[in-house]
Scaffold this active site. Structure first.
Site, PDB file in Angstrom:
ATOM      1  N   ASN A 109       0.840  -1.205   0.000  1.00 17.69           N
ATOM      2  CA  ASN A 109       0.000   0.000   0.000  1.00 17.69           C
ATOM      3  C   ASN A 109       0.870   1.247   0.000  1.00 17.69           C
ATOM      4  OD1 ASN A 109      -0.411   1.895   2.535  1.00 17.69           O
ATOM      5  ND2 ASN A 109       0.194  -0.126   3.320  1.00 17.69           N
ATOM      6  N   PHE A 113      -1.493   8.047   4.535  1.00 14.32           N
ATOM      7  CA  PHE A 113      -2.251   8.623   5.658  1.00 14.32           C
ATOM      8  C   PHE A 113      -3.534   9.336   5.230  1.00 14.32           C
ATOM      9  CE2 PHE A 113       1.834   9.242   8.462  1.00 14.32           C
ATOM     10  CZ  PHE A 113       1.888   7.877   8.671  1.00 14.32           C
ATOM     11  N   SER A 171       5.877   4.710   8.714  1.00 12.92           N
ATOM     12  CA  SER A 171       5.226   4.499   7.421  1.00 12.92           C
ATOM     13  C   SER A 171       6.187   4.891   6.306  1.00 12.92           C
ATOM     14  CB  SER A 171       3.965   5.354   7.306  1.00 12.92           C
ATOM     15  OG  SER A 171       3.557   5.366   5.950  1.00 12.92           O
ATOM     16  N   ASN A 173       5.348   5.752   3.426  1.00 10.55           N
ATOM     17  CA  ASN A 173       4.635   6.550   2.420  1.00 10.55           C
ATOM     18  C   ASN A 173       4.563   8.039   2.730  1.00 10.55           C
ATOM     19  OD1 ASN A 173       4.043   4.194   0.880  1.00 10.55           O
ATOM     20  ND2 ASN A 173       2.470   3.688   2.387  1.00 10.55           N
ATOM     21  N   THR A 174       5.278   8.479   3.767  1.00 11.89           N
ATOM     22  CA  THR A 174       5.355   9.912   4.062  1.00 11.89           C
ATOM     23  C   THR A 174       6.836  10.279   4.052  1.00 11.89           C
ATOM     24  OG1 THR A 174       3.322   9.885   5.371  1.00 11.89           O
ATOM     25  CG2 THR A 174       4.853  11.681   5.833  1.00 11.89           C
ATOM     26  N   LYS A 209       6.073   3.171  17.056  1.00  7.77           N
ATOM     27  CA  LYS A 209       5.964   2.114  16.035  1.00  7.77           C
ATOM     28  C   LYS A 209       7.151   2.179  15.078  1.00  7.77           C
ATOM     29  CE  LYS A 209       2.760  -0.111  12.871  1.00  7.77           C
ATOM     30  NZ  LYS A 209       1.376  -0.221  12.426  1.00  7.77           N
ATOM     31  N   ASN A 238       6.046  -1.981  11.320  1.00  8.34           N
ATOM     32  CA  ASN A 238       5.234  -1.448  10.226  1.00  8.34           C
ATOM     33  C   ASN A 238       5.549  -2.228   8.931  1.00  8.34           C
ATOM     34  OD1 ASN A 238       3.637   0.394   8.646  1.00  8.34           O
ATOM     35  ND2 ASN A 238       4.055   1.962  10.191  1.00  8.34           N
TER      36      ASN A 238
END
Ligand SMILES: Cc1cc2nc3c(=O)[nH]c(=O)nc-3n(C[C@H](O)[C@H](O)[C@H](O)COP(=O)(O)O)c2cc1C
Length: 349
Positions: A109, A113, A171, A173-174, A209, A238
């Site tokens: 994915n 967020f 994450s 993705n940031t 995390k 994660n």
């Protein structure tokens, strides 16, 4: 029922299927006892000062905007983590942004967020008292000028709510978020969080995390800085933006975070390494590739006090928790453990 519906669901785009799942959960009228199992009391445990029925939680990212956590408790989960919530509402990355790698029982994915923002989500939780242990996972908005400030804003917003807050630095993705694993950035972030916590009237637990992609040399520093700043627990791990080489599915090179079976051993190994240093100082929550009693047992015996899952539910459906609980109880009894505490960290080879 799920195995009957699965081909239909897997024909849908993964994000549409997810939205449908959230909508259906809102109308979940299935009785709770459909998801309980015999002898569940052996799984009873304590997490952050609260007793929970079992150590199996729903990982962050499924109920991003806290719409259905009480319905999820009804499926038999011992605890639920909502979010990641950012200060302001955010659309996330362009679609498509979730990919099923069926051959690998995995997902990739790059949602970025997407969530309704802290104010709306705060009101939603205030108006819907959680029927179990609730974690709220927080993170920064994309392109924010100051990520630390975003974490602080979210922490302050959610101080009065939920049982714990997760500081999500992992994450993929940031942009720039995972830099917080580096000592100088982590110190700045956690000392700020510790400072506002000490000033507040709320005795809130804070968790951190972690990414499965960190260098081993980071472990000692992460532990030292976390303990120094009163972090109450670590979530390991994660998703991974590496580990694509052995995958079979042709979607394996989609950009984003990999979850499910391919990260199972990666996260278990990291749990063991952290547990060897941490022992019982603060609990670890183990996440990554759990979809059975034996995979949950692996994480617990590696040193996790509780576990979470996400991708396992996509592949096995909502009864996955019941299945895990049943299998886990059998394994615990077969191996002669009296309770869950005895299992935690029992395999340190
Ligand atoms: C579609 C999707 C969205 C996710 N979103 C988040 C998120 O917003 N915040 C977060 O901390 N983790 C997020 N995760 C990571 C999960 O919480 C979990 O750490 C990871 O998927 C490994 O567990 P699993 O193999 O059981 O899925 C997401 C995972 C998936 C598959």
């Amino acid at each position: 029922m799920f195995s009957f519906l699965r081909p239909f669901i897997f024909n849908l785009d993964p994000e549409k299927a997810h939205n449908l799942a959230i909508k259906s959960l809102k109308f979940n009228i299935l009785p709770e006892n459909l998801f309980t199992v015999d002898n569940e009391q052996i799984l009873k445990t304590n997490l952050f000062g609260k007793e929970i029925k079992n150590p199996i939680g729903l990982a962050a990212g499924f109920d991003k905007s806290a719409e259905v956590y009480n319905e999820i408790f009804k499926l038999g989960f011992g605890f639920v983590e909502v979010g990641t919530v950012t200060p302001k509402e955010q659309y996330g990355n362009e679609k498509p942004r979730i990919f099923r790698l069926e051959k690998d029982r995995a997902l990739i994915n790059r949602l970025g967020f997407n969530n309704e923002g802290s104010e709306i989500i705060k009101k939603r939780i205030e108006n819907n008292v959680p029927n179990g242990l609730l974690g709220i996972n927080i993170g920064p908005n994309k392109g924010t000028k100051n990520m630390v400030n975003d974490f602080v804003k979210c922490a302050e917003t959610f101080f009065p709510l939920g049982d714990y807050l997760t500081i999500n630095i992992s994450s993929p993705n940031t942009d720039g978020l995972r830099d917080f694993h580096k000592s100088e950035f982590l110190k700045e972030l956690l000392s700020k969080i510790n400072e506002i916590r000490e000033k507040s009237n709320f005795k809130k637990s804070f968790l951190l995390k972690i990414s499965p992609d960190i260098e081993e040399t980071f472990i000692d520093n992460i532990i030292e800085i976390s303990l120094k700043n009163n972090i109450d627990g670590l979530i390991l791990t994660n998703t991974s933006d590496r580990n694509r080489d052995n995958l079979l599915d042709q979607k394996k090179n989609e950009y984003g975070g990999l979850s499910g079976q391919p990260i199972k051993n990666l996260s278990t190994k990291l749990i063991k390494k952290f547990y060897k240093e941490l022992k019982d100082k603060i609990p670890i929550i183990g996440v990554g590739g759990i979809d059975s009693g034996s995979s949950a047992f692996e994480k617990l015996s590696a040193g996790a006090s509780a576990v979470q899952l996400y991708t396992g539910m996509i592949y096995k459906g909502p009864t996955v928790v019941k299945e895990i609980k049943k299998e886990l109880i059998d394994i615990i009894r077969d191996k002669g453990f009296k309770n869950l505490k005895e299992v935690v960290g029992s395999d340190l080879n």
